[in-house]
Scaffold this active site. Structure first.
Site, mmCIF file in Angstrom:
data_model
loop_
_atom_site.group_PDB
_atom_site.id
_atom_site.type_symbol
_atom_site.label_atom_id
_atom_site.label_comp_id
_atom_site.label_asym_id
_atom_site.label_seq_id
_atom_site.Cartn_x
_atom_site.Cartn_y
_atom_site.Cartn_z
ATOM 1 N N HIS A 95 7.255 1.420 -14.998
ATOM 2 C CA HIS A 95 7.276 2.864 -14.802
ATOM 3 C C HIS A 95 6.868 3.574 -16.092
ATOM 4 C CE1 HIS A 95 10.130 2.855 -11.061
ATOM 5 N NE2 HIS A 95 9.028 2.153 -10.884
ATOM 6 N N GLU A 126 8.414 5.660 -18.117
ATOM 7 C CA GLU A 126 9.365 5.629 -19.233
ATOM 8 C C GLU A 126 9.265 4.314 -19.995
ATOM 9 O OE1 GLU A 126 11.581 7.781 -15.810
ATOM 10 O OE2 GLU A 126 9.914 6.367 -16.053
ATOM 11 N N CYS A 182 14.547 6.906 -12.408
ATOM 12 C CA CYS A 182 15.225 6.195 -11.324
ATOM 13 C C CYS A 182 16.539 5.589 -11.816
ATOM 14 C CB CYS A 182 14.324 5.115 -10.740
ATOM 15 S SG CYS A 182 13.789 3.855 -11.924
ATOM 16 N N CYS A 205 15.130 3.159 -14.864
ATOM 17 C CA CYS A 205 14.661 3.789 -16.099
ATOM 18 C C CYS A 205 15.783 4.573 -16.780
ATOM 19 C CB CYS A 205 13.477 4.700 -15.797
ATOM 20 S SG CYS A 205 12.001 3.779 -15.314
ATOM 21 N N TRP A 225 -26.806 14.215 9.011
ATOM 22 C CA TRP A 225 -26.112 14.693 7.811
ATOM 23 C C TRP A 225 -26.239 16.208 7.707
ATOM 24 C CZ3 TRP A 225 -22.718 11.961 5.326
ATOM 25 C CH2 TRP A 225 -22.822 10.557 5.312
ATOM 26 N N ASP A 243 -21.481 6.837 14.609
ATOM 27 C CA ASP A 243 -21.872 6.802 13.201
ATOM 28 C C ASP A 243 -21.783 5.405 12.580
ATOM 29 O OD1 ASP A 243 -22.104 9.493 13.552
ATOM 30 O OD2 ASP A 243 -20.362 10.045 12.332
ATOM 31 N N GLY A 285 -13.822 12.447 14.886
ATOM 32 C CA GLY A 285 -14.683 13.580 15.185
ATOM 33 C C GLY A 285 -13.933 14.873 15.442
ATOM 34 N N LEU A 303 -9.893 15.727 15.120
ATOM 35 C CA LEU A 303 -9.433 16.759 14.197
ATOM 36 C C LEU A 303 -8.650 17.846 14.936
ATOM 37 C CD1 LEU A 303 -12.700 16.958 12.089
ATOM 38 C CD2 LEU A 303 -10.444 16.506 11.101
#
Length: 348
Positions: free
Chosen positions: A51, A53, A83, A92, A178, A208, A293, A297
């Protein structure tokens, strides 16, 4: 800017160097300061390794023969709460106590249940002075993927698409074309290297035949995710080349074939985005880019399951075609990438 903010800003700069390499852990930076001078700094470089630290302490030990004495008069700045539990590495908080560093400046608390407040409590019980909340919002923003996964039990979701100047996502003939220029395409590959996974729907995969990798950018390729309800896609597509771990969500089977994980969803008529995101959460996927596509979405937009949208608008015009998705939120960025306009929207 006050002195604490200056050193915390350095922690954030260091932490960001771990982008794309530490998930599902958070990005963390640490700086050790002795009488106004940085004597050690570090960041979490790779999942499962030391980590921030630890790296900061080790740098100080290697650079200063009297580092153990310097620690006793130093302050350590950490962008995220140290942590307090044993995971892949020791706590840590124990390391800080061991080296008798008297003052710890923390950017923000860690929302993970095994840490949340426990690291700070352990330090204070050992007599360490802890100051919390320096550049807190910036520290939370840096780890928005980690915070989303822990608090919402799903990946951080980035929608990405390109649209023509008159608002079309794809031409009417259904062929690949494109819309954006090479600068935008390269930027997208950079983004892919920073996230855990990338998702497309069946039609995008079929039309595609995307590779969904980072061939235009020197970074790791994300895991791939495809939605293929009836498993109709040709297994000779790039998606199934076994170059990276790939999830195929479907309604037929759950199976593992080399690096391809077929995951059957209980109900493909309702809550498909929710089921997919929870399964990815269980697979330690902390962030995902949804690239298409348009139907895929829109499915996530309609479900309210997105955190930011990155939208390119090219100069090209289509006479007809598939309309681009639309989403509403806080517009946080606008710029030109080559000849393309880029806007980034956050879901409020």
């Amino acid at each position: 800017m006050a002195i604490h903010e200056i050193y915390m800003q350095r922690c954030l700069e260091l932490a960001a160097l771990g982008a794309g390499n530490v998930s599902p852990n958070p990005m963390v930076g640490a700086v050790i300061v002795h009488q106004g001078k940085i004597i050690g700094e570090g960041y979490h470089q790779k999942y499962g390794q030391a980590h921030a630290e630890v790296n900061a302490v080790n740098q100080a030990l290697s650079n200063y023969p009297n580092a153990e004495e310097l620690f006793k008069q130093s302050t350590i700045y950490v962008s995220l709460e140290p942590c307090a539990h044993y995971g892949k590495t020791p706590p840590c908080a124990d390391l800080i106590i061991k080296h008798q560093i008297p003052h710890v400046i923390v950017g923000c608390r860690d929302p993970f249940a095994q840490v949340d407040g426990k690291g700070i409590e352990k330090l204070r019980q050992a007599g360490v002075e802890v100051t919390l909340g320096i550049l807190e919002q910036e520290c939370q923003d840096l780890n928005k993927r980690f915070f989303t996964r822990v608090q919402k039990q799903r990946p951080y979701i980035i929608l990405k698409w390109a649209q023509t100047a008159n608002g079309y996502f794809a031409p009417a003939n259904g062929k690949q074309q494109w819309i954006t220029g090479p600068e935008s395409q390269k930027l997208v590959h950079q983004w892919r290297s920073e996230e855990d996974a990338i998702l497309v729907g069946k039609n995008t995969a079929r039309i595609d035949n995307p590779q969904l990798n980072t061939r235009l950018w020197p970074g790791k390729s994300p895991k791939r995710v495809v939605i293929d309800r009836n498993l109709e896609l040709d297994t000779n597509l790039h998606l199934f080349d076994n170059s990276v771990e790939t999830f195929a969500f479907n309604a037929i089977k759950t199976d593992l074939q080399e690096k391809i994980k077929y995951i059957a969803l209980e109900d493909f008529d309702r809550f498909v985005p929710q089921y997919i995101l929870f399964q990815l959460y269980l697979q330690d996927v902390q962030s995902i880019i949804i690239e298409g596509g348009a139907h895929t979405l829109n499915t996530f937009i309609e479900a309210g399951l997105w955190d930011e949208a990155r939208i390119f608008t090219g100069k090209m015009l289509f006479p007809a075609g598939v309309k681009a998705p639309s989403c509403f939120g806080e517009k946080v960025h606008e710029s030109m990438v080559g000849q393309d306009a880029l806007q980034i929207i956050y879901n409020q």
